[in-house]
Design a protein around this motif. Structure first.
Motif, short mmCIF file in Angstrom:
data_model
loop_
_atom_site.label_atom_id
_atom_site.label_comp_id
_atom_site.label_asym_id
_atom_site.label_seq_id
_atom_site.Cartn_x
_atom_site.Cartn_y
_atom_site.Cartn_z
N ALA A 1 32.77 -5.17 7.75
CA ALA A 1 32.63 -3.71 7.83
C ALA A 1 31.37 -3.27 7.08
CB ALA A 1 33.87 -3.03 7.24
N ASP A 2 31.12 -1.96 7.09
CA ASP A 2 30.02 -1.36 6.31
C ASP A 2 28.68 -2.01 6.62
OD1 ASP A 2 32.00 0.15 5.21
OD2 ASP A 2 31.80 -0.61 3.17
N CYS A 3 28.15 -1.74 7.80
CA CYS A 3 27.02 -2.49 8.32
C CYS A 3 25.71 -1.69 8.30
CB CYS A 3 27.31 -2.90 9.76
SG CYS A 3 28.07 -1.58 10.75
N PHE A 4 24.63 -2.37 7.92
CA PHE A 4 23.29 -1.81 7.96
C PHE A 4 22.34 -2.91 8.40
CE2 PHE A 4 25.65 0.81 5.07
CZ PHE A 4 25.27 2.10 5.43
N GLY A 5 21.26 -2.52 9.09
CA GLY A 5 20.36 -3.53 9.60
C GLY A 5 18.91 -3.11 9.58
N ALA A 6 18.03 -4.09 9.75
CA ALA A 6 16.58 -3.85 9.80
C ALA A 6 15.95 -4.93 10.66
CB ALA A 6 15.98 -3.86 8.40
N ALA A 7 14.82 -4.58 11.27
CA ALA A 7 14.12 -5.51 12.15
C ALA A 7 13.44 -6.60 11.34
CB ALA A 7 13.10 -4.75 12.99
N THR A 8 13.39 -7.81 11.91
CA THR A 8 12.68 -8.95 11.34
C THR A 8 11.79 -9.55 12.43
OG1 THR A 8 14.35 -10.60 11.97
CG2 THR A 8 14.68 -9.44 9.88
N GLU A 9 11.04 -10.59 12.08
CA GLU A 9 10.20 -11.25 13.08
C GLU A 9 11.06 -11.92 14.16
OE1 GLU A 9 7.55 -13.94 11.20
OE2 GLU A 9 6.38 -12.37 10.18
#
Length: 557
Positions: free
Chosen positions: A311-319
Motif C-alpha cells: 500500500a501507500d505507493c509513490f513513484g518516479a521515472a528512471t532510465e
C-alpha cells in the motif's frame, strides 16, 4: 486585524449545572489565555411555565413514548453528564432574562435586557440556553452570538442530534459552529466538522460530535487574536435540508434493530475480516482516472507472501522505466510496515524488487512520499511511531538513500505531504491523537526552505473531516492550473476512497479548499477501498486498492 485585549465572553445557559461538553467548551476558551468570562445570561424559569409531573407525563406524545423513555432511562453519553460550573461562574455578573415569544419558537429579548448586556461590551456570546433567538440580541456582541448544530446542516435540520445518520445508514455525521443571524437555518459558518458515524453506538456518535466541537470556539478565538478570522464576516450559508423530528415508536423500534445489526457487523469485522491491499500502476492521467477508471490498463504488484500486503505507493521515472516505493506490511511481523522498491519497465511491466538502502527506519514505516528538488529526489516516509518527520535524499536513485533532516519532531504525524508552491514549502499532515478518529484534523506547516524550521499554520487544524483531511497522495495541477490535493475518505471504511480537493486559499495566514471529485475503487477484485493516488508522470499513475478477506482472529491495519 489582530485583537490585543482579552476577548470578553458572555454565556447563555440555564444555570450553574452544565453538560460536560459545554463546560469543556468554556474551559477550552479560557485556557487560551485570550478570553475572559464577563457575563452569564440566564434563561429565566419564567420562559418555561411550570407544570406538575402528571401534566408533563400527560403531554408526552404517545407516538414517541419509546424514544422519550430511552432518553430518560438509558441515554447516558459522557458528553451530556451534568457538571457543576459554580466555580467557573463565581464572581461573574449574572443577568436573568425573560424573553418575549413570537410565533411558535422565536424569542426576543427586552430592550432593557439588551441595554444591560450591551453595557458589558461583550465580544462573543455563546448560546447554550434559550430557543431560536432573534432581533437586537444578535448584534450585542462584537463577533456575534455563536451557536452549535450537531448534524451536517446541509443534510439534517431539527433533531435529535446525531440520530438520523445511524437510522439512514449515513456514514458521515456532521457538526457546525455558526454565528447566528435573524434568518432561521442561515447562520455564518465559523467551524464545521465531518466525522465517521459510529453506526454501532448512538451514545458514541453523540460524544464524538459534542466533544470534538467543544474545541472549536477556542480555535476561532485564537484566529481572532491572530488576525486570521476574516471568515467571521462571510455571508450566511442557507440550507434547504429536510427537517427531522423525534422518532416515532415504530421508527425507534427499527432504530434499535439497526443498532444491533451494526454492532454485530462491527464485531465481525474486528474479529474475522482482514484488509488485503495492493498497488497498481495505471497507464493514464488524472482526467482519465476521474472519468473512465475501469478502462485504464493496470499492473498490480506481485504479492511476496500470503501474510503481507502492499500500500501507500509513490513513484518516479528512471532510465529503465519507473521506480515504485511502497509500504509492505507483513502480518506475521506484528504489523510493522517497511518501505520496499519495485521496478517497472517503460511499458509498465514489473521487472524487479529490492529493499532500499540507507533508510534505517526502526519503527513502522509507510507512505514514502517522493518529490524532486534541483535535480535531487527526496523521500518523506511516515514514521509516526518515532514522533518525527524525516527527510531522506537519494544518493543513487532509486536504490541508495541518506538521512537529510528532521522536518518536524514531537508528535505522531501521519502521511506528511510536501508541496513547493510560489516560493514556499508547505507540509500537509494529520496528527494521530484524537480519541475518536485519529486523522480528523488536517494540519499545515510552512518554511522558506528545506533547511529552515517549519512554522505551524496559525489556523491549525485548517480542516476537520474524516472525509477529506488526511493526505492521500501527490498534489497536482489540473488543466486549468488549479492546485488539487488528494485526501483519504475513511467514513464508510478505512481507506474507502480518495476525495480530490481544490485549494482555493494558501497563505501563511489563511487556508481554504473545496471538494471537486472522488476516486472510488474500480477493480472487480480489489473492490473494497482505495486510499492513495500518486501522479508519476504524464503517462502513469499509482493507486492502491483493497479487498476484505475472511480470516479467524484477523489483524487489522
Amino acid at each position: 486585524m489582530k485583537k490585543t485585549e482579552k476577548l470578553r465572553l458572555g454565556v447563555m445557559c440555564l444555570g450553574q449545572a452544565l453538560p460536560d461538553w459545554q463546560k469543556r467548551c468554556i474551559d477550552n476558551m479560557l485556557a487560551t489565555g485570550h478570553v475572559e468570562l464577563s457575563l452569564v445570561i440566564l434563561d429565566a424559569p419564567e420562559n418555561y411555565p411550570s407544570t406538575s409531573s402528571w401534566n408533563k407525563v400527560r403531554h408526552i406524545e404517545s407516538s414517541k413514548l419509546l424514544f422519550t423513555a430511552y432518553t430518560k432511562i438509558l441515554y447516558k453519553p459522557r458528553s451530556v453528564a451534568t457538571q457543576d460550573a459554580s466555580s467557573l461562574f463565581a464572581d461573574i455578573p449574572v443577568i436573568s432574562c425573560v424573553v418575549q415569544k413570537k410565533g411558535k419558537y422565536s424569542q426576543y429579548f427586552s430592550t432593557d435586557d439588551i441595554q444591560v448586556i450591551r453595557s458589558y461590551q461583550l465580544d462573543i456570546i455563546l448560546r447554550f440556553g434559550f430557543n431560536i433567538i432573534r432581533g437586537e440580541i444578535l448584534k450585542t456582541a462584537t463577533y456575534g452570538v455563536w451557536s452549535f448544530h450537531h448534524d451536517d446542516e446541509m443534510k439534517y435540520r431539527g433533531g435529535p442530534p446525531c440520530f438520523w445518520e445511524i437510522y439512514r445508514g449515513d456514514p458521515e455525521t456532521g457538526a457546525v459552529l455558526q454565528k447566528l443571524t435573524d434568518k432561521l437555518d442561515g447562520g455564518v459558518v465559523l467551524k464545521k466538522g465531518i466525522f465517521r458515524t459510529k453506526r454501532y453506538s448512538y451514545q458514541k456518535n453523540v460524544d464524538q460530535a459534542y466533544y470534538e466541537s467543544a474545541k472549536w470556539p477556542a480555535w476561532v478565538c485564537r484566529d481572532i487574536v491572530n488576525g486570521s478570522a476574516a471568515y467571521i464576516g462571510n455571508p450566511p450559508t442557507p440550507t434547504q435540508a429536510p427537517i427531522y423530528r423525534y422518532p416515532t415508536n415504530s421508527q425507534f423500534f427499527r432504530f434499535g434493530w439497526i443498532l444491533f445489526a451494526n454492532f454485530l457487523r462491527h464485531v465481525y469485522f474486528r474479529l474475522f475480516v482482514m484488509q488485503r491491499w495492493n498497488v497498481a500502476l495505471l497507464k493514464g492521467n488524472m482526467a482519465m482516472l476521474q472519468t473512465t477508471p475501469h478502462s485504464l490498463p493496470r499492473t498490480f504488484l506481485k504479492q511476496r507472501n500470503k501474510h503481507s500486503f502492499n500500500a501507500d505507493c509513490f513513484g518516479a521515472a528512471t532510465e529503465e522505466g519507473i521506480a515504485v516505493f511502497y509500504e509492505e506490511l507483513d502480518y506475521s511481523k506484528q504489523g510493522k510496515g517497511e518501505i520496499k522498491l519495485a521496478k517497472f519497465d517503460r511499458g509498465g511491466k514489473e521487472i524487479g524488487y529490492a529493499i532500499p538502502e540507507g533508510l534505517d527506519i526502526q519503527t513502522h514505516a509507510s507512505y514514502p512520499y517522493l518529490f524532486r528538488e534541483n535535480g535531487a529526489v527526496f523521500m518523506i516516509p511516515e514514521t509516526g511511531a518515532a514522533k518525527k518527520v524525516s527527510l531522506f535524499r537519494s544518493e543513487e536513485f532509486p536504490a541508495r538513500w541518506t538521512w537529510e533532516a528532521d522536518l518536524l519532531k514531537g508528535q505522531a504525524i501521519s502521511d506528511a505531504t510536501l508541496l513547493h508552491h510560489q516560493g514556499m514549502y508547505w507540509l500537509f499532515f494529520t496528527i494521530h491523537s484524537n480519541q475518536f478518529d485519529a486523522d480528523l484534523h488536517l494540519h499545515l506547516a510552512y518554511s522558506t526552505s528545506l533547511g529552515n524550521a517549519f512554522t505551524s499554520h496559525p489556523q491549525n487544524p485548517v480542516k476537520i473531516s474524516a472525509r477529506s483531511a488526511r493526505p492521500a497522495g501527490t498534489p497536482y495541477l489540473d488543466p486549468d492550473g488549479n492546485l488539487i490535493r488528494p485526501a483519504q475518505n475513511f467514513c464508510r471504511t478505512y481507506g474507502g476512497s480518495v476525495v480530490l480537493n481544490k485549494i482555493t486559499t494558501l497563505s501563511t495566514t489563511d487556508y481554504a479548499e473545496e471538494e471537486i471529485g472522488e476516486v472510488k475503487p474500480f477493480d472487480s477484485y480489489y473492490k473494497d477501498g482505495l486510499h492513495t493516488v500518486a501522479v508519476v508522470n504524464d503517462d502513469f499513475l499509482l493507486v492502491d486498492m483493497k479487498r476484505h478477506v475472511f480470516r479467524l482472529l484477523a489483524h487489522r491495519h
